[in-house]
Design a protein around this motif. Structure first.
Motif, PDB file in Angstrom:
ATOM      1  N   THR A 187       0.829  -1.202   0.000  1.00 54.19           N
ATOM      2  CA  THR A 187       0.000   0.000   0.000  1.00 54.19           C
ATOM      3  C   THR A 187       0.863   1.251   0.000  1.00 54.19           C
ATOM      4  O   THR A 187       0.568   2.234  -0.700  1.00 54.19           O
ATOM      5  N   GLY A 188       1.949   1.237   0.787  1.00 59.40           N
ATOM      6  CA  GLY A 188       2.868   2.367   0.795  1.00 59.40           C
ATOM      7  C   GLY A 188       3.512   2.596  -0.553  1.00 59.40           C
ATOM      8  O   GLY A 188       3.635   3.737  -1.020  1.00 59.40           O
ATOM      9  N   PHE A 189       3.906   1.519  -1.219  1.00 60.87           N
ATOM     10  CA  PHE A 189       4.527   1.639  -2.539  1.00 60.87           C
ATOM     11  C   PHE A 189       3.505   2.136  -3.567  1.00 60.87           C
ATOM     12  O   PHE A 189       3.842   2.927  -4.462  1.00 60.87           O
ATOM     13  N   THR A 190       2.254   1.689  -3.428  1.00 60.85           N
ATOM     14  CA  THR A 190       1.194   2.167  -4.315  1.00 60.85           C
ATOM     15  C   THR A 190       0.992   3.664  -4.154  1.00 60.85           C
ATOM     16  O   THR A 190       0.850   4.404  -5.141  1.00 60.85           O
ATOM     17  N   SER A 191       0.979   4.133  -2.903  1.00 61.23           N
ATOM     18  CA  SER A 191       0.821   5.567  -2.655  1.00 61.23           C
ATOM     19  C   SER A 191       1.967   6.362  -3.267  1.00 61.23           C
ATOM     20  O   SER A 191       1.756   7.461  -3.806  1.00 61.23           O
ATOM     21  N   TYR A 192       3.170   5.816  -3.187  1.00 59.11           N
ATOM     22  CA  TYR A 192       4.322   6.484  -3.800  1.00 59.11           C
ATOM     23  C   TYR A 192       4.138   6.625  -5.310  1.00 59.11           C
ATOM     24  O   TYR A 192       4.398   7.689  -5.891  1.00 59.11           O
TER      25      TYR A 192
END
Length: 360
Positions: A187-192
């Motif tokens: 999810t963090g990588f998606t937000s990035y």
């Protein structure tokens, strides 16, 4: 036949008799939910007029004059049907995953499968926009986005499964913790990736979609998920006896003639494909796959021959109702579906955790 065996057999027969009327009741509930979903909105439309327009369209007659025909047929009806399709798919995936990992707390959201699918879909949208491809949010769903979401879901599920089986054993608690950890990382990588887009409107649209949204649904979006859910139900239903056996443990299932490795591999692929397709059209909608199997298990028991189709029907009813609430609860804006399902699902998860702790 011993008294204990007779009791089990009577209970089995009672559940079998209950499954048919329950399915009929859910079908009626789905019809009522679809009617309400199309009738309610900024412009309320009487149910009789809704089905008059639908009948006119289905029989090929000329559209009725005025804007209500457009509202019903082009805006609300495809969205309601897409909600039912996505809900049915999430119910199926949740039921299959819980059986496969023998953990009633499992669902695509908690195990990181939805996060992997979201990452794949968003990566394709962002990279596609960078390459000048027509993959922007809100356009007709493309097979490329579904494929990317499927690969992301399969990769996430595989990684979670490997981590859960480290050391040669299998721990349901480790599986859930690994899923939560992997899901948060993805999810963090998606937000990035989302923040790397130069189009501010696209960024807002994708972020809203990631919380679950069926806004902008059109008829062309229904084909891929409807086919995927129908095939998924058929494939999982054919493996219902194997899923029943796996619930008793791998050794017991193998003793009953079930190829456990092959079954897990097949169900992995089916659930990953379904999750990828569903996430591609609706975003990551959490907790539906967690709640629906538990409700159905309480009503019809754990036999997957009945549980799978009833979970599909229950999921369809639930998500149509939730989408209607998300669309009509506020006058000025639409709520993401994930917000509503989280309000329902988080207390359910806490209740299930409390019950498990009491048993231990």
């Amino acid at each position: 036949m011993t008294s204990a065996t007779a009791t089990v057999e009577r209970a089995r027969r009672v559940r079998t008799l209950r499954a048919g009327p329950l399915a009929a009741g859910l079908a009626v509930a789905l019809l009522l939910a679809l009617t309400a979903a199309v009738s309610l909105g900024s412009v309320d439309i009487p149910p009789g007029e809704v089905w008059s327009v639908v009948a006119r369209r289905l029989t090929g007659r000329a559209p009725a004059p005025g804007t209500r025909d457009l509202i019903i047929w082009q805006l609300r009806f495809p969205r309601a049907l897409l909600a039912a399709t996505v809900g049915a798919g999430l119910g199926l995936v949740g039921t299959a995953v819980q059986a496969l990992v023998r953990n009633p707390l499992a669902d695509p959201y908690l195990l990181g499968i939805s996060s992997g699918a979201s990452l794949g879909a968003v990566a394709m949208i962002v990279l596609g926009a960078g390459l000048g491809l027509e993959l922007t949010f809100g356009s007709a769903i493309g097979l490329t986005i579904s494929l990317a979401a499927f690969l992301g879901a399969l990769g996430a599920f595989s990684l979670v499964w490997v981590l859960a089986r480290r050391g040669g054993g299998f721990s349901p608690l480790r599986l859930v913790l690994a899923g939560i950890g992997i899901g948060q990382f993805l999810t963090g990588f998606t937000s990035y990736l989302v923040l790397q887009t130069s189009d501010e409107q696209q960024t807002r649209g994708v972020l809203f979609w990631l919380m679950g949204s069926l806004g902008g649904a059109v008829w062309s979006q229904l084909v891929v998920p409807a086919v995927a859910v129908a095939l998924g139900l058929a494939l999982l239903q054919a493996r219902a006896r194997g899923l029943n056996a796996v619930l008793m443990g791998d050794e017991t299932a193998a003793g009953l003639g079930v190829d456990v490795t092959r079954l897990r591999r097949e169900v992995f692929v089916v659930t990953s494909v379904l999750t990828g397709v569903l996430v591609a059209v609706s975003g990551a909608i959490g907790f539906v796959g967690l709640m629906v199997p538990h409700v159905c298990r309480l009503l019809v028991g754990g036999d997957h021959r009945r549980l799978l189709p009833l979970s599909a029907l229950t999921g369809a009813v639930l998500l149509v109702v939730v989408d209607t609430i998300a669309r009509t609860a506020l006058d000025t804006q639409e709520l993401p579906i994930g917000v509503v399902t989280a309000l329902l699902g988080a207390p359910t998860l806490l209740y299930l955790l409390d019950r498990r702790l009491e048993r231990n």
